[in-house]
Design a protein around this motif. Structure first.
Motif, PDB file in Angstrom:
ATOM      1  N   ARG A 132      28.977  34.654  22.618  1.00  0.00           N
ATOM      2  CA  ARG A 132      29.684  33.750  22.212  1.00  0.00           C
ATOM      3  C   ARG A 132      29.776  32.982  20.840  1.00  0.00           C
ATOM      4  NH1 ARG A 132      29.858  30.086  28.134  1.00  0.00           N
ATOM      5  NH2 ARG A 132      30.365  31.913  29.220  1.00  0.00           N
ATOM      6  N   GLU A 133      28.536  32.738  20.336  1.00  0.00           N
ATOM      7  CA  GLU A 133      28.174  32.295  19.085  1.00  0.00           C
ATOM      8  C   GLU A 133      28.750  33.235  18.214  1.00  0.00           C
ATOM      9  OE1 GLU A 133      24.219  31.246  18.934  1.00  0.00           O
ATOM     10  OE2 GLU A 133      24.452  29.239  19.880  1.00  0.00           O
ATOM     11  N   ARG A 134      28.541  34.620  18.324  1.00  0.00           N
ATOM     12  CA  ARG A 134      29.160  35.403  17.368  1.00  0.00           C
ATOM     13  C   ARG A 134      30.403  35.655  17.553  1.00  0.00           C
ATOM     14  NH1 ARG A 134      26.042  39.128  19.281  1.00  0.00           N
ATOM     15  NH2 ARG A 134      27.558  40.305  20.593  1.00  0.00           N
ATOM     16  N   LEU A 135      31.092  35.616  18.706  1.00  0.00           N
ATOM     17  CA  LEU A 135      32.402  35.672  18.527  1.00  0.00           C
ATOM     18  C   LEU A 135      33.260  34.228  18.074  1.00  0.00           C
ATOM     19  CD1 LEU A 135      33.200  36.594  22.261  1.00  0.00           C
ATOM     20  CD2 LEU A 135      33.599  38.089  20.031  1.00  0.00           C
ATOM     21  N   ALA A 136      32.539  33.256  18.162  1.00  0.00           N
ATOM     22  CA  ALA A 136      32.964  32.040  17.291  1.00  0.00           C
ATOM     23  C   ALA A 136      32.752  32.126  15.767  1.00  0.00           C
ATOM     24  CB  ALA A 136      32.194  31.058  17.825  1.00  0.00           C
ATOM     25  N   ARG A 137      31.716  32.627  15.243  1.00  0.00           N
ATOM     26  CA  ARG A 137      31.632  32.909  13.860  1.00  0.00           C
ATOM     27  C   ARG A 137      32.611  33.972  13.421  1.00  0.00           C
ATOM     28  NH1 ARG A 137      26.000  33.017  15.468  1.00  0.00           N
ATOM     29  NH2 ARG A 137      26.012  35.275  15.205  1.00  0.00           N
ATOM     30  N   LEU A 138      32.864  34.898  14.363  1.00  0.00           N
ATOM     31  CA  LEU A 138      34.030  36.140  13.879  1.00  0.00           C
ATOM     32  C   LEU A 138      35.152  35.436  13.731  1.00  0.00           C
ATOM     33  CD1 LEU A 138      33.004  39.167  15.875  1.00  0.00           C
ATOM     34  CD2 LEU A 138      32.378  38.838  13.353  1.00  0.00           C
ATOM     35  N   ARG A 139      35.387  34.612  14.893  1.00  0.00           N
ATOM     36  CA  ARG A 139      36.658  33.911  14.748  1.00  0.00           C
ATOM     37  C   ARG A 139      36.834  32.987  13.515  1.00  0.00           C
ATOM     38  NH1 ARG A 139      36.358  33.748  20.506  1.00  0.00           N
ATOM     39  NH2 ARG A 139      35.042  31.681  20.399  1.00  0.00           N
ATOM     40  N   GLN A 140      35.708  32.252  13.281  1.00  0.00           N
ATOM     41  CA  GLN A 140      35.786  31.434  11.950  1.00  0.00           C
ATOM     42  C   GLN A 140      35.941  32.374  10.697  1.00  0.00           C
ATOM     43  OE1 GLN A 140      32.316  29.283  12.411  1.00  0.00           O
ATOM     44  NE2 GLN A 140      32.858  27.867  13.962  1.00  0.00           N
ATOM     45  N   ARG A 156      39.327  34.111   6.465  1.00  0.00           N
ATOM     46  CA  ARG A 156      39.969  35.100   5.681  1.00  0.00           C
ATOM     47  C   ARG A 156      41.509  35.104   5.589  1.00  0.00           C
ATOM     48  NH1 ARG A 156      35.996  38.568   8.003  1.00  0.00           N
ATOM     49  NH2 ARG A 156      37.324  39.091   9.662  1.00  0.00           N
ATOM     50  N   ARG A 157      42.172  34.655   6.753  1.00  0.00           N
ATOM     51  CA  ARG A 157      43.608  34.227   6.760  1.00  0.00           C
ATOM     52  C   ARG A 157      43.936  33.259   5.937  1.00  0.00           C
ATOM     53  NH1 ARG A 157      43.101  35.453  12.607  1.00  0.00           N
ATOM     54  NH2 ARG A 157      43.012  33.244  12.964  1.00  0.00           N
ATOM     55  N   ARG A 158      43.148  32.237   6.088  1.00  0.00           N
ATOM     56  CA  ARG A 158      43.472  31.166   4.938  1.00  0.00           C
ATOM     57  C   ARG A 158      43.377  31.464   3.481  1.00  0.00           C
ATOM     58  NH1 ARG A 158      40.367  28.024   8.929  1.00  0.00           N
ATOM     59  NH2 ARG A 158      38.526  28.046   7.337  1.00  0.00           N
ATOM     60  N   GLU A 159      42.197  32.358   3.287  1.00  0.00           N
ATOM     61  CA  GLU A 159      41.928  32.787   1.603  1.00  0.00           C
ATOM     62  C   GLU A 159      43.257  33.615   1.611  1.00  0.00           C
ATOM     63  OE1 GLU A 159      40.537  33.158  -1.987  1.00  0.00           O
ATOM     64  OE2 GLU A 159      39.976  31.657  -0.327  1.00  0.00           O
ATOM     65  N   ALA A 160      43.402  34.413   2.397  1.00  0.00           N
ATOM     66  CA  ALA A 160      44.747  35.404   1.977  1.00  0.00           C
ATOM     67  C   ALA A 160      46.019  34.516   1.862  1.00  0.00           C
ATOM     68  CB  ALA A 160      44.999  36.478   3.120  1.00  0.00           C
ATOM     69  N   ALA A 161      46.151  33.737   2.760  1.00  0.00           N
ATOM     70  CA  ALA A 161      47.465  32.946   2.669  1.00  0.00           C
ATOM     71  C   ALA A 161      47.272  31.903   1.113  1.00  0.00           C
ATOM     72  CB  ALA A 161      47.673  31.781   3.590  1.00  0.00           C
ATOM     73  N   ARG A 162      46.223  31.435   0.890  1.00  0.00           N
ATOM     74  CA  ARG A 162      46.048  30.916  -0.238  1.00  0.00           C
ATOM     75  C   ARG A 162      46.302  31.678  -1.649  1.00  0.00           C
ATOM     76  NH1 ARG A 162      42.686  30.222  -4.363  1.00  0.00           N
ATOM     77  NH2 ARG A 162      41.293  31.710  -3.432  1.00  0.00           N
TER      78      ARG A 162
END
Length: 268
Positions: free
Chosen positions: A80-88, A93-99
């Motif tokens: 779960r922690e790994r999935l949470a890190r991956l989601r983060q 990455r999405r925020r950086e791509a949008a920026r």
């Protein structure tokens, strides 16, 4: 059952040890366990040991089961922690791509604005150049119109003055008119030279009714192109009609003859 086992064992131990110390029992002697009692004691001891081993096995089984459950919980929590890190990370990455897209868009808009500001003077220069070119085309068209008018005037005066002369004589007559245009002693246009008072009065009156021949037109074009068989003459006359010293006085005699073509003498 265990209490009876222990009691039998103590009794047996007491009876076995008592003779070594020469203990004199007071009262009646303790009964000796029978074979059946001893077998029962051994059986109970074996059952006790089996029960202990079973309890140990059960304890180990429970311990292993607990360990497996703890490991499963730890792995699930880690997953779960790994999935949470991956989601983060994906969200980052999405925020950086949008920026980056927004930054690229702003840069493109800024470059477009700068290009527009830089292109504005060029566009204005192009428009000014176009206006100048248009004005130049109109001016050129006006010059062409004047040139065509001059061509017609030249061709008609050539037809009148040298219609029966050879082609070189026709070109020479047209060249005399153009030489006068270039001379400071005469007007600065073909029309003004032809219609100058006292120069071609009879010819000027006939010009509107004259239709020039193709040879006269060609001779006028050649003269306008720079051809001058008269060698820079400003005057021409027909000696058969106007002799030196007659009519014009001594004026014609004082001129320098530059060419003789057909029936005309050309002079300056």
């Amino acid at each position: 059952m265990q209490a009876g086992v222990w009691t039998g064992m103590l009794l047996w131990a007491f009876t076995a040890v008592a003779p070594r110390h020469d203990v004199q029992a007071h009262g009646p002697a303790a009964p000796v366990p029978s074979v059946e009692q001893r077998a029962e004691v051994h059986r109970e001891a074996a059952e006790s040991r089996a029960a202990l081993r079973a309890a140990e096995v059960e304890r180990r089984h429970k311990l292993a089961l607990g360990r497996r459950m703890w490991t499963a919980r730890w792995e699930e929590r880690a997953r779960r922690e790994r999935l949470a890190r991956l989601r983060q990370q994906e969200e980052a990455r999405r925020r950086e791509a949008a920026r980056q897209r927004e930054q690229a868009r702003r840069q493109a808009v800024r470059k477009a604005e700068e290009a527009g500001r830089a292109a504005a003077p060029k566009a204005e220069a192009r428009r000014a150049s176009a206006r100048t070119a248009s004005a130049g085309r109109r001016t050129a068209a006006d010059r062409v119109a004047v040139r065509l008018d001059e061509l017609q005037l030249l061709a008609r005066i050539v037809q009148i003055e040298a219609g029966g002369e050879p082609y070189e004589g026709k070109v020479a007559v047209a060249a005399v008119i153009l030489n006068r245009v270039r001379s400071p002693r005469f007007p600065d246009s073909v029309r003004a030279v032809i219609y100058q008072p006292g120069q071609f009065p009879t010819a000027a009156e006939r010009i509107p009714q004259i239709r020039p021949s193709s040879a006269a037109l060609r001779a006028a074009r050649d003269a306008l192109a720079g051809r001058d068989p008269s060698n820079g003459a400003l005057y021409f006359y027909n000696p058969a009609r106007q002799r030196c010293g007659e009519g014009g006085g001594g004026f014609l005699c004082a001129l320098e003859v530059t060419a003789r073509i057909g029936n005309h003498v050309f002079a300056r």
